[in-house]
Design a protein around this motif. Structure first.
Motif, short mmCIF file in Angstrom:
data_model
loop_
_atom_site.label_atom_id
_atom_site.label_comp_id
_atom_site.label_asym_id
_atom_site.label_seq_id
_atom_site.Cartn_x
_atom_site.Cartn_y
_atom_site.Cartn_z
N ARG A 140 0.83 -1.21 0.00
CA ARG A 140 0.00 0.00 0.00
C ARG A 140 0.86 1.26 0.00
N LEU A 141 1.90 1.27 0.83
CA LEU A 141 2.78 2.43 0.88
C LEU A 141 3.51 2.64 -0.45
N ALA A 142 3.95 1.54 -1.05
CA ALA A 142 4.66 1.66 -2.32
C ALA A 142 3.78 2.27 -3.40
N ARG A 143 2.51 1.85 -3.42
CA ARG A 143 1.60 2.34 -4.46
C ARG A 143 1.09 3.75 -4.16
N GLU A 144 0.64 3.96 -2.92
CA GLU A 144 -0.05 5.20 -2.59
C GLU A 144 0.91 6.33 -2.23
N GLU A 145 1.97 6.03 -1.51
CA GLU A 145 2.88 7.07 -1.05
C GLU A 145 4.04 7.31 -2.01
N LEU A 146 4.56 6.24 -2.62
CA LEU A 146 5.73 6.36 -3.48
C LEU A 146 5.40 6.32 -4.97
N GLY A 147 4.16 5.99 -5.29
CA GLY A 147 3.76 5.97 -6.69
C GLY A 147 4.40 4.88 -7.52
N LEU A 148 4.72 3.75 -6.90
CA LEU A 148 5.32 2.63 -7.63
C LEU A 148 4.21 1.72 -8.17
N PRO A 149 4.04 1.64 -9.46
CA PRO A 149 2.91 0.88 -10.01
C PRO A 149 2.96 -0.61 -9.72
#
Length: 251
Positions: A140-149
């Motif tokens: 969740r953090l990777a997608r929502e906070e860091l923008g990693l698809p």
């Protein structure tokens, strides 16, 4: 460290198809991405095993706890290092037994026990603390906070550690493992973006589910999209077809 730390420019885009270089070695399980002078001193499988065993990522498994069933004797909590040592021991014995039975049947060996052992040593390198809850939180953090698809997935992080994040003096990035060990380490040999036609051809494997709207949802995968080219080339080296990988051979 999340998976985009050392993203090379060539892998930065998310292509519709991944092309395997025409110069890729076909059917050579011992092939590596980069020439490696260590191959002159020992068999390549033992070299791969050593590199995984001496990796700092392997040592860090001692700090990652793992809960086991209360029905199992001993302490209910141990770490992923002790777990990995047990898994690797069992994996090697199983591989040797399979080869013994095959030889008794008048046939040759069916697997390389050292490759199996190396993959077992590597299988938990990318898994975070707190099990699947920790993995879900990091995703969740990777997608929502860091923008990693691609998000975060423990198995894909393992492959990224082996091929990009860890280092060895003989290669500019990664442990420069053989095609056989890289392939064996990829339990779910596809990336988050899958080819629906391939899924239809083989049927949804474990880790890919079909949702009510008819689309396929990838829950487990062993390579981020940015590492897919490496995985396809590794499978190419052992004559294994890409599985649901949106991969194509270069014209």
């Amino acid at each position: 460290m999340l998976h985009n730390e050392t993203t090379p420019p060539a892998f930065a885009a998310r292509p519709e198809h991944v092309n395997v270089d025409q110069g890729a070695v076909v059917g050579n399980p011992a092939s590596r991405v980069h020439p490696d002078h260590d191959d002159a001193r020992a068999d390549p499988w033992s070299i791969d095993l050593e590199r995984i065993q001496f990796s700092p990522y392997f040592s860090r498994l001692s700090a990652v706890t793992q809960v086991v069933s209360p029905s199992i004797g001993g302490a209910p909590v141990h770490n992923r290092l002790t777990h990995t040592l047990k898994v690797s021991a069992i994996a090697r014995v199983v591989a040797l037994q399979l080869n013994t039975r095959s030889r008794q049947a008048g046939e040759g060996d069916v697997c390389n026990a050292t490759v199996v052992e190396a993959a077992a040593y590597a299988h938990d390198l990318g898994h975070p603390p707190f099990g699947h809850l920790g993995e879900t939180t990091l995703d969740r953090l990777a997608r929502e906070e860091l923008g990693l698809p691609d998000g975060f997935e423990g198995n894909a992080q393992t492959y990224r550690i082996l091929t990009a994040l860890d280092v060895v003096e003989n290669a500019p990035r990664g442990l420069n493992l053989t095609a056989a060990v890289r392939t064996a380490s990829a339990k779910y040999p596809w990336a988050p973006s899958v080819d629906a036609a391939d899924v239809e051809r083989i049927g949804p494997p474990r880790g890919i589910r079909r949702s009510p709207d008819g689309a396929y949802r990838v829950h487990k995968y062993s390579a981020y999209d940015l590492d897919l080219e490496d995985l396809v080339e590794a499978r190419h080296g052992v004559d294994a077809e890409p599985c649901c990988a949106r991969a194509s051979r270069a014209p």
